[in-house]
Design an enzyme around this catalytic site. Structure first.
Site, short mmCIF file in Angstrom:
data_model
loop_
_atom_site.label_atom_id
_atom_site.label_comp_id
_atom_site.label_asym_id
_atom_site.label_seq_id
_atom_site.Cartn_x
_atom_site.Cartn_y
_atom_site.Cartn_z
N SER A 79 -10.66 8.38 -5.18
CA SER A 79 -9.58 8.49 -6.31
C SER A 79 -9.89 9.43 -7.22
O SER A 79 -11.22 9.02 -8.17
CB SER A 79 -9.35 6.70 -6.61
OG SER A 79 -10.89 6.33 -7.07
N GLY A 114 -7.98 9.14 -10.24
CA GLY A 114 -7.66 7.66 -11.75
C GLY A 114 -5.56 8.49 -11.49
O GLY A 114 -4.85 8.46 -10.46
N GLY A 158 -4.52 10.93 -8.97
CA GLY A 158 -4.23 11.14 -7.84
C GLY A 158 -5.33 11.14 -6.80
O GLY A 158 -6.10 9.87 -7.11
N GLY A 206 -8.20 1.10 -7.50
CA GLY A 206 -8.31 1.69 -6.84
C GLY A 206 -8.72 0.28 -5.51
O GLY A 206 -9.34 0.80 -4.56
N ASP A 207 -9.18 -0.89 -6.08
CA ASP A 207 -9.13 -1.81 -4.80
C ASP A 207 -7.46 -1.62 -4.56
O ASP A 207 -7.57 -1.49 -3.15
CB ASP A 207 -8.83 -3.69 -5.05
CG ASP A 207 -10.02 -3.52 -5.91
OD1 ASP A 207 -11.69 -2.78 -5.97
OD2 ASP A 207 -10.33 -4.11 -7.16
N1 LIG Z 1 -2.04 6.76 -14.65
C1 LIG Z 1 -1.44 5.59 -13.78
N2 LIG Z 1 -0.60 5.89 -12.47
C2 LIG Z 1 -0.17 6.17 -11.58
N3 LIG Z 1 -1.18 6.22 -10.15
C3 LIG Z 1 -2.56 5.74 -10.88
C4 LIG Z 1 -3.10 5.57 -12.65
N4 LIG Z 1 -4.17 5.21 -12.49
C5 LIG Z 1 -4.85 5.22 -10.95
N5 LIG Z 1 -3.87 5.48 -10.37
C6 LIG Z 1 -4.17 5.46 -8.83
O1 LIG Z 1 -4.82 4.01 -8.74
C7 LIG Z 1 -5.61 4.89 -7.92
C8 LIG Z 1 -7.55 4.34 -7.92
O2 LIG Z 1 -7.62 4.62 -9.21
P1 LIG Z 1 -8.62 4.95 -9.93
O3 LIG Z 1 -9.07 5.41 -11.39
O4 LIG Z 1 -9.07 6.69 -9.83
O5 LIG Z 1 -9.70 4.09 -9.28
P2 LIG Z 1 -11.04 2.82 -9.75
O6 LIG Z 1 -10.55 1.54 -9.98
O7 LIG Z 1 -11.92 1.95 -8.50
O8 LIG Z 1 -11.24 3.24 -10.61
C9 LIG Z 1 -5.75 6.88 -8.28
O9 LIG Z 1 -6.06 7.52 -7.10
C10 LIG Z 1 -4.22 6.76 -8.02
O10 LIG Z 1 -3.61 7.21 -6.70
O1 LIG Z 2 -17.70 -5.05 -9.38
P1 LIG Z 2 -17.86 -4.72 -10.06
O2 LIG Z 2 -17.88 -3.09 -10.03
O3 LIG Z 2 -18.46 -5.32 -11.52
O4 LIG Z 2 -16.41 -4.50 -9.94
C1 LIG Z 2 -15.79 -6.20 -10.68
C2 LIG Z 2 -14.15 -5.54 -11.75
O5 LIG Z 2 -13.59 -4.35 -10.46
C3 LIG Z 2 -12.33 -5.34 -9.86
O6 LIG Z 2 -11.91 -5.44 -9.34
C4 LIG Z 2 -11.57 -4.39 -10.29
O7 LIG Z 2 -11.77 -2.85 -9.71
P2 LIG Z 2 -10.96 -1.53 -9.75
O8 LIG Z 2 -10.14 -1.06 -10.61
O9 LIG Z 2 -11.91 -0.20 -9.25
O10 LIG Z 2 -9.54 -1.53 -8.54
C5 LIG Z 2 -12.05 -6.21 -11.37
O11 LIG Z 2 -11.57 -6.94 -11.08
C6 LIG Z 2 -13.41 -6.80 -11.72
O12 LIG Z 2 -13.38 -7.70 -13.00
#
Ligand SMILES: Nc1ncnc2c1ncn2[C@@H]1O[C@H](COP(=O)(O)OP(=O)(O)O)[C@@H](O)[C@H]1O
Ligand SMILES: O=P(O)(O)OC[C@H]1O[C@](O)(COP(=O)(O)O)[C@@H](O)[C@@H]1O
Length: 304
Positions: free
Chosen positions: A216, A218, A221, A247-248
């Site tokens: 992923s 952000g 994409g 991400g989840d």
């Molecule tokens: N600003 C955004 N606009 C649209 N989609 C987003 C945006 N930020 C995150 N996403 C979507 O959510 C997915 C997961 O976000 P990311 O920040 O990469 O992961 P995580 O939440 O695990 O840190 C990305 O691959 C993208 O598809």
């Molecule tokens: O276990 P970690 O890595 O501290 O992450 C927990 C946090 O990640 C989240 O599950 C969100 O994760 P994502 O943004 O990666 O989808 C929150 O709800 C929670 O507070």
């Protein structure tokens, strides 16, 4: 629909504070506070439930503040396989600014003792065979070593049930050689454990037996590398309320498409739309199907 087991060793109450602009070191006035029972495996479970699956949720839960988690599990119809541990489940503070910037303050988590580790294994291992997929997601609480975690991942993998992993740092590093079926790191998490050449890292991980690497990126994409799959998805522009849970959501919807046996393009389009929708809301799950359909239509796919 499938029966899916999610493991959240370190759940959290997500306290999201909305504010116009954060000024560190100053008195900031917040606009509102929302509280959600959360943690990666529980968030994944909520999206999978909205996609029609049956969920068992496990991990460690503090007995002093279990109520919001129990309310969530009851409302969602999740089978509760969490081990209760003395103390409070951590609270993770999310500072959500009006421009979409999020500052995460994630706590260390419960102090887990050897007896709780044993209870988790005694409870979890017999459950595994009744499931179609396992998702292990999130960080490790205090008292859970990376060696114990790696041994657990190894046992889960040996069960033959498809295993999805989303973790970070030392826990991710320790579990990668076990070659889960699917992983979903973000770019920062992957480069932290595999170095800055992400293409080389993905090739190596695929070479060592990880079938699906969903990377992923952000707002830029998703890149998905799998058997015969090398696809990039670019999400539509959305109004960002909170990126927590994006991400989840991506992981859950990707798993859904794979379990349904959909073509890769359909799976990635849908997963990218579910993740884009997630950033438009505080909290987890798919709440607006019409918005989701519009987002899906606007996702762009490219070969890598
Ligand atoms: N600003 C955004 N606009 C649209 N989609 C987003 C945006 N930020 C995150 N996403 C979507 O959510 C997915 C997961 O976000 P990311 O920040 O990469 O992961 P995580 O939440 O695990 O840190 C990305 O691959 C993208 O598809
Ligand atoms: O276990 P970690 O890595 O501290 O992450 C927990 C946090 O990640 C989240 O599950 C969100 O994760 P994502 O943004 O990666 O989808 C929150 O709800 C929670 O507070």
């Amino acid at each position: 629909m499938a029966r899916i087991l999610t493991l959240t060793l370190n759940p959290a109450l997500d306290l999201t504070v909305s504010l116009d602009k954060l000024i560190p070191g100053a008195v900031n006035r917040s606009l509102g506070l929302t509280r959600h029972a959360a943690g990666k495996g529980l968030n994944v479970a909520q999206v999978l439930a909205d996609l029609g699956h049956h969920l068992t949720v496990s991990g460690f839960l503090g007995s002093d503040n279990a109520q919001p988690f129990e309310n969530l599990m009851q409302a969602r119809g999740f089978a509760d396989a969490f081990i209760r541990v003395p103390g409070e489940t951590r609270s993770n503070i999310k500072l959500a600014e009006a421009d979409g910037r999020i500052t995460d303050l994630n706590g260390p988590g419960l102090q887990v003792e050897d007896e709780h580790l044993q209870s988790l294994l005694d409870n979890l291992i017999p459950l595994v065979a009744g499931h179609d997929a396992i998702v292990v997601a999130g960080s490790l609480p205090r008292g859970v070593s990376t060696a114990w975690f790696a041994a657990l991942v190894h046992r889960l993998k040996a069960s033959g049930v498809p295993l999805v992993l989303d973790s970070s740092g030392a826990a991710l590093q320790a579990a990668l050689p076990i070659a889960p079926w699917m992983i979903k790191p973000n770019e920062e998490e992957l480069s932290e454990v595999c170095g800055s050449d992400l293409s080389a890292a993905v090739r190596k991980l695929r070479g060592q037996g990880i079938e699906h690497v969903v990377l992923s990126r952000g707002s830029a994409g998703v890149d998905w590398h799998g058997p015969g799959i090398a696809l990039r998805a670019i999400p539509p522009r959305v109004e960002v309320v909170s990126t927590v849970g994006a991400g989840d959501s991506l992981l859950a919807a990707s798993l859904h498409g794979l379990l349904q046996g959909w073509p890769a393009e359909r799976t990635l389009r849908m997963a990218t739309a579910v993740a884009a929708q997630a950033v438009t809301q505080i909290g987890f799950g798919i709440h607006d199907r019409e918005q989701l359909a519009r987002l899906e239509a606007a996702v762009r796919l490219q070969p890598l």
